[in-house]
Design an enzyme around this catalytic site. Sequence first.
Site: not given
Ligand code: OSB
Ligand code: MG
Length: 366
Positions: A212, A161, A289, A159, A133, A261, A187, A237
């Site tokens: 996402e 953001k 994650g 991915k 991510s 998750k 995302d 999510d």
């Molecule tokens: O939206 O998936 C998410 C991290 C913290 C809170 C929300 C998200 C995320 C990530 C990173 O996208 C996921 C990871 O690498 O642990």
């Molecule tokens: Mg997410």
Amino acid sequence: MKITGIELRRIAMPLVAPFRTSFGTETERDVLLLRVVTPDAEGWAECVAMTDPLYSPEYVDGAADVLRRFLIPALPTHPDAHRVGRALHPFKGHRMAKAALETAVLDAQLRTTGQSLATFLGAAKDRVPSGVSVGIMDSIPHLLDTVDDYLHQGYLRIKLKIEPGWDLAPVRAVRERFGDDLLLQVDANAAYTLTDAPHLTKLDDHDLLLIEQPLANDDLLQHAHLAKLLKTPICLDESIESAEHAAAAITLGSCSIINVKPGRIGGYLEARRIHDLARAHGVALWCGGMLETGIGRAANLALAALPGFTLPGDTSASRRYYATDITTPFELREGHLDVPTGPGIGIDPIPDILEEVTTSTEWITL
Ligand code: OSB
Ligand code: MG
């Protein structure tokens, strides 16, 4: 199994680089760890709640409070993970806190019987493909360098953001630079509304695996409307807090993919329910994650090895997050992470490192 006591431990884990999303920037992960002590074994779990309630309503201080005041006192005298789930059910919400408690009990239970979490859950493979991510950056060149570095490390899926103002341009730039074969997804962390649909349809040109959580956490109906307007598959999510949410989302057509998750939905038993439900409906899954340490990561890898997890997850290597993890670091091999095979979650914190990052501990005798 009799629990003699539970330790709540707060640790401060500096991230290797700031992680910016549409809801904020993290530079340090403030983690709550649980250690369940029984005469036969200790069980570990990591609560995924973040410092501030920006991703979801839960936050670390709130999780610690509800654990010590309500959840831990409600534990049955001889708990196993299923009984913990039932005992905590009357308390509304607080699924991140509940997940941590149930998982720590499950870990102690499995260590007592010598079974791995992966075997307990029904894992079908011994390694899982890793995605990564990538946070919002200050510039496109910086983003391209970061993605290039991750691809050299072997990550199999990227991915990005996104948020309004950082969506089409970064996606276009990454596609142009790394080609059509790159597995790419985005995302939004709930940064858009349904009125942005005409803008979001422009993402359809870039052959994304999924988008996402484009809309707000509780907008299941709006996601169903948006799904009809986009070619890009919608993955949820934040909206999926339980198997019931997953059932509603699937029935409404709000998503065709779910980011599971375990720490967000109340634990690994609930994750298994979502897995079975989604599989029966042909909904694809991947394991997300929450910037976990090795403790949370180990358990997520066990889940990601289930047969319904058909897309690469956000289960990245330890060094993507932390210069020094509190466990033996997870390392990428040919773009995959190995699923731990030892009893329970299959890994322990390294005592000296754990002490160094600890900011407080609290012992609750049962
Ligand atoms: O939206 O998936 C998410 C991290 C913290 C809170 C929300 C998200 C995320 C990530 C990173 O996208 C996921 C990871 O690498 O642990
Ligand atoms: Mg997410």
